[in-house]
Design a protein around this motif. Structure first.
Motif, PDB file in Angstrom:
ATOM      1  N   GLN A  35       0.830  -1.207   0.000  1.00 35.56           N
ATOM      2  CA  GLN A  35       0.000   0.000   0.000  1.00 35.56           C
ATOM      3  C   GLN A  35       0.863   1.256   0.000  1.00 35.56           C
ATOM      4  O   GLN A  35       0.570   2.233  -0.696  1.00 35.56           O
ATOM      5  CB  GLN A  35      -0.933   0.004   1.214  1.00 35.56           C
ATOM      6  N   LEU A  36       1.921   1.229   0.790  1.00 33.01           N
ATOM      7  CA  LEU A  36       2.827   2.376   0.837  1.00 33.01           C
ATOM      8  C   LEU A  36       3.552   2.552  -0.493  1.00 33.01           C
ATOM      9  O   LEU A  36       3.743   3.676  -0.960  1.00 33.01           O
ATOM     10  CB  LEU A  36       3.817   2.224   1.989  1.00 33.01           C
ATOM     11  N   MET A  37       3.923   1.434  -1.102  1.00 35.60           N
ATOM     12  CA  MET A  37       4.593   1.508  -2.407  1.00 35.60           C
ATOM     13  C   MET A  37       3.647   2.110  -3.446  1.00 35.60           C
ATOM     14  O   MET A  37       4.049   2.936  -4.264  1.00 35.60           O
ATOM     15  CB  MET A  37       5.064   0.128  -2.867  1.00 35.60           C
ATOM     16  N   ALA A  38       2.378   1.711  -3.392  1.00 33.36           N
ATOM     17  CA  ALA A  38       1.399   2.249  -4.338  1.00 33.36           C
ATOM     18  C   ALA A  38       1.188   3.744  -4.111  1.00 33.36           C
ATOM     19  O   ALA A  38       1.120   4.525  -5.072  1.00 33.36           O
ATOM     20  CB  ALA A  38       0.074   1.502  -4.204  1.00 33.36           C
ATOM     21  N   ALA A  39       1.108   4.150  -2.857  1.00 29.40           N
ATOM     22  CA  ALA A  39       0.848   5.554  -2.528  1.00 29.40           C
ATOM     23  C   ALA A  39       2.000   6.472  -2.921  1.00 29.40           C
ATOM     24  O   ALA A  39       1.796   7.660  -3.188  1.00 29.40           O
ATOM     25  CB  ALA A  39       0.564   5.702  -1.035  1.00 29.40           C
ATOM     26  N   THR A  40       3.209   5.950  -2.975  1.00 28.99           N
ATOM     27  CA  THR A  40       4.381   6.785  -3.245  1.00 28.99           C
ATOM     28  C   THR A  40       5.004   6.525  -4.613  1.00 28.99           C
ATOM     29  O   THR A  40       6.034   7.122  -4.942  1.00 28.99           O
ATOM     30  CB  THR A  40       5.454   6.560  -2.151  1.00 28.99           C
ATOM     31  N   GLY A  41       4.377   5.689  -5.407  1.00 32.35           N
ATOM     32  CA  GLY A  41       4.945   5.307  -6.696  1.00 32.35           C
ATOM     33  C   GLY A  41       5.290   6.464  -7.619  1.00 32.35           C
ATOM     34  O   GLY A  41       6.285   6.414  -8.344  1.00 32.35           O
ATOM     35  N   GLY A  42       4.523   7.517  -7.613  1.00 27.46           N
ATOM     36  CA  GLY A  42       4.764   8.639  -8.515  1.00 27.46           C
ATOM     37  C   GLY A  42       5.673   9.723  -7.979  1.00 27.46           C
ATOM     38  O   GLY A  42       5.980  10.678  -8.686  1.00 27.46           O
ATOM     39  N   PHE A  43       6.133   9.557  -6.739  1.00 28.17           N
ATOM     40  CA  PHE A  43       6.935  10.619  -6.127  1.00 28.17           C
ATOM     41  C   PHE A  43       8.437  10.477  -6.346  1.00 28.17           C
ATOM     42  O   PHE A  43       9.198  11.375  -6.003  1.00 28.17           O
ATOM     43  CB  PHE A  43       6.650  10.705  -4.630  1.00 28.17           C
ATOM     44  N   GLY A  44       8.870   9.368  -6.894  1.00 24.48           N
ATOM     45  CA  GLY A  44      10.300   9.163  -7.113  1.00 24.48           C
ATOM     46  C   GLY A  44      10.838  10.067  -8.205  1.00 24.48           C
ATOM     47  O   GLY A  44      10.108  10.574  -9.055  1.00 24.48           O
ATOM     48  N   GLY A  45      12.138  10.274  -8.158  1.00 27.23           N
ATOM     49  CA  GLY A  45      12.791  11.076  -9.188  1.00 27.23           C
ATOM     50  C   GLY A  45      12.296  12.507  -9.226  1.00 27.23           C
ATOM     51  O   GLY A  45      12.188  13.095 -10.298  1.00 27.23           O
ATOM     52  N   GLY A  46      12.003  13.065  -8.078  1.00 25.35           N
ATOM     53  CA  GLY A  46      11.550  14.454  -8.030  1.00 25.35           C
ATOM     54  C   GLY A  46      10.171  14.631  -8.630  1.00 25.35           C
ATOM     55  O   GLY A  46       9.908  15.613  -9.316  1.00 25.35           O
ATOM     56  N   VAL A  47       9.296  13.696  -8.424  1.00 23.38           N
ATOM     57  CA  VAL A  47       7.917  13.607  -8.890  1.00 23.38           C
ATOM     58  C   VAL A  47       7.899  13.152 -10.357  1.00 23.38           C
ATOM     59  O   VAL A  47       8.163  13.936 -11.273  1.00 23.38           O
ATOM     60  CB  VAL A  47       7.101  14.918  -8.712  1.00 23.38           C
ATOM     61  N   GLY A  48       7.623  11.892 -10.507  1.00 29.70           N
ATOM     62  CA  GLY A  48       7.468  11.325 -11.839  1.00 29.70           C
ATOM     63  C   GLY A  48       8.730  11.264 -12.668  1.00 29.70           C
ATOM     64  O   GLY A  48       8.677  11.244 -13.887  1.00 29.70           O
ATOM     65  N   GLY A  49       9.874  11.227 -12.007  1.00 28.42           N
ATOM     66  CA  GLY A  49      11.135  11.127 -12.733  1.00 28.42           C
ATOM     67  C   GLY A  49      11.590  12.417 -13.392  1.00 28.42           C
ATOM     68  O   GLY A  49      12.550  12.424 -14.150  1.00 28.42           O
ATOM     69  N   SER A  50      10.922  13.516 -13.092  1.00 29.72           N
ATOM     70  CA  SER A  50      11.262  14.797 -13.714  1.00 29.72           C
ATOM     71  C   SER A  50      12.545  15.394 -13.151  1.00 29.72           C
ATOM     72  O   SER A  50      13.164  16.237 -13.794  1.00 29.72           O
ATOM     73  CB  SER A  50      10.134  15.803 -13.488  1.00 29.72           C
ATOM     74  N   HIS A  51      12.888  15.004 -11.944  1.00 27.24           N
ATOM     75  CA  HIS A  51      14.045  15.544 -11.220  1.00 27.24           C
ATOM     76  C   HIS A  51      13.895  17.031 -10.945  1.00 27.24           C
ATOM     77  O   HIS A  51      14.839  17.692 -10.535  1.00 27.24           O
ATOM     78  CB  HIS A  51      15.361  15.269 -11.952  1.00 27.24           C
TER      79      HIS A  51
END
Length: 149
Positions: A35-51
């Motif tokens: 559940q935590l992985m799902a909730a934070t999936g889009g936050f990596g890489g400075g939000v969606g990999g945008s850095h």
């Protein structure tokens, strides 16, 4: 449980920085790691990999603090202020260690492991994002320990 080591392991398995930090606190949040992985999936890489935005490790730490200090009533101004104060302090401490909190800026600066992040030293962390992840977990744990007195 060594949450710093757990987060480091999650990151080595391919989870993003936010997922790795949040997943390490599954036992305290009452949520399953999935559940935590799902909730934070889009936050990596400075939000969606945008850095371009806040470091994922910071986002993961903010999520953990928010779950552990929930503000669930819109009329509860004190609760809102309390969680804001906690997350502001978390971000301040992260910035105290690394000088920055935005993903792209951190990637350019490449701050290393120092005496300010002993968990990263203890685990022998050398990779940039691993350092961010382990240090974010370390800071959240310090803040939780301070609350306990």
């Amino acid at each position: 449980m060594d949450r710093c080591a757990k987060a480091y392991e999650y990151h080595k398995q391919g989870y993003n920085c936010a997922q790795s930090v949040a997943g390490a606190f599954a036992d305290l949040t009452g949520l399953a790691p999935e559940q935590l992985m799902a909730a934070t999936g889009g936050f990596g890489g400075g939000v969606g990999g945008s850095h371009a935005e806040v470091c994922g490790a910071v986002s993961g730490g903010v999520l953990v603090l928010s779950l552990l200090h929930p503000h669930t009533d819109g009329a509860d101004r004190a609760g809102k202020a309390a969680v804001y104060a906690l997350t502001k302090e978390f971000r301040r401490r992260f910035e105290e260690v690394f000088g920055l909190t935005r993903c792209g800026e951190l990637l350019k600066a490449r701050p290393g492991v120092t005496d300010k992040n002993p968990a990263a030293q203890r685990l022998g962390v050398t990779a940039h994002c691993d350092n961010m992840v382990v240090t974010a977990v370390e800071i959240v744990e310090q803040m939780l320990a301070e609350e306990q007195g």
